[in-house]
Design an enzyme around this catalytic site. Structure first.
Site, short mmCIF file in Angstrom:
data_model
loop_
_atom_site.label_atom_id
_atom_site.label_comp_id
_atom_site.label_asym_id
_atom_site.label_seq_id
_atom_site.Cartn_x
_atom_site.Cartn_y
_atom_site.Cartn_z
N HIS A 71 18.69 3.72 14.02
CA HIS A 71 20.28 3.83 14.25
C HIS A 71 20.39 3.28 15.55
O HIS A 71 19.63 3.82 16.74
CB HIS A 71 20.69 4.97 13.75
CG HIS A 71 20.54 5.29 12.22
ND1 HIS A 71 21.07 6.41 11.62
CD2 HIS A 71 20.15 4.42 11.37
CE1 HIS A 71 20.76 6.03 10.23
NE2 HIS A 71 20.46 5.08 10.00
N GLU A 73 22.32 5.42 17.89
CA GLU A 73 22.20 6.52 18.59
C GLU A 73 20.90 6.76 19.05
O GLU A 73 20.40 7.04 20.30
CB GLU A 73 22.64 7.88 17.73
CG GLU A 73 24.05 7.83 17.23
CD GLU A 73 24.10 6.98 15.97
OE1 GLU A 73 23.58 6.26 15.61
OE2 GLU A 73 25.10 7.55 15.23
N CYS A 99 24.86 10.36 11.71
CA CYS A 99 24.23 11.01 10.44
C CYS A 99 23.46 12.05 10.90
O CYS A 99 23.31 12.64 12.08
CB CYS A 99 23.18 9.87 9.81
SG CYS A 99 21.84 9.65 10.81
N CYS A 102 20.80 11.71 13.56
CA CYS A 102 21.04 11.33 14.76
C CYS A 102 21.76 12.43 15.62
O CYS A 102 21.60 12.61 16.81
CB CYS A 102 22.01 9.97 14.84
SG CYS A 102 21.06 8.54 14.41
ZN ZN Z 1 21.66 8.05 12.48
#
Ligand code: ZN
Ligand code: ZN
Length: 142
Positions: A71, A73, A99, A102
């Site tokens: 991801h 992040e 999410c 993260c």
């Molecule tokens: Zn994430």
């Protein structure tokens, strides 16, 4: 002409960063900004650096998720881990609400604040953790 706000400035950059995502299941961007309004790191959704990307070999699906992707992040945070750059107290600009995983990583890394563009699949527990840890999260439109 009115001058562009910092929030708009960083979110526009964040949208640009997202366009480099190699997993087209989600074009997500993240920009980490320090107290002097300087960018310390950026990240987008993609495979491990130097490894084949989803746009080359297709997704690697498990339980409805593409597991090849890191991801945005995490990419932004892990570049700092790799290069020894402190992210303590930085603000995270993200194109999508982070999410749960993260969110936990951003909190643990010492992020001070989150600005997001899209309230995409906002995880209730992520919200609870942000609130309990005193991390403001603000939706901005631009
Ligand atoms: Zn994430
Ligand atoms: Zn993918």
């Amino acid at each position: 002409m009115t001058r562009m706000s910092w929030n708009k400035y960083f979110m526009e950059i964040c949208k640009m960063v997202a366009q480099r995502s190699t997993c087209d299941r989600a074009f997500v961007g993240c920009v980490l900004v320090n107290k002097d309004n300087r960018i310390v790191s950026t990240g987008y959704n993609g495979s491990l650096a130097g490894n084949p990307s989803c746009d080359e070999i297709g997704h690697t699906m498990r339980d409805g998720h593409c597991i090849a992707t890191i991801h945005a992040e995490m990419n932004a945070l892990l570049y700092c881990a790799k290069e020894g750059i402190s992210v303590k107290g930085t603000k995270a600009y993200v194109t999508h609400f982070p999410c749960l995983n993260c969110t936990k990583s951003l909190i643990q890394a010492g992020i001070s604040e989150i600005y997001y563009l899209n309230a995409y699949r906002v995880d209730e527990y992520a919200v609870e953790l942000l609130e309990k840890n005193g991390i403001p999260f603000t939706k901005i439109d631009c």
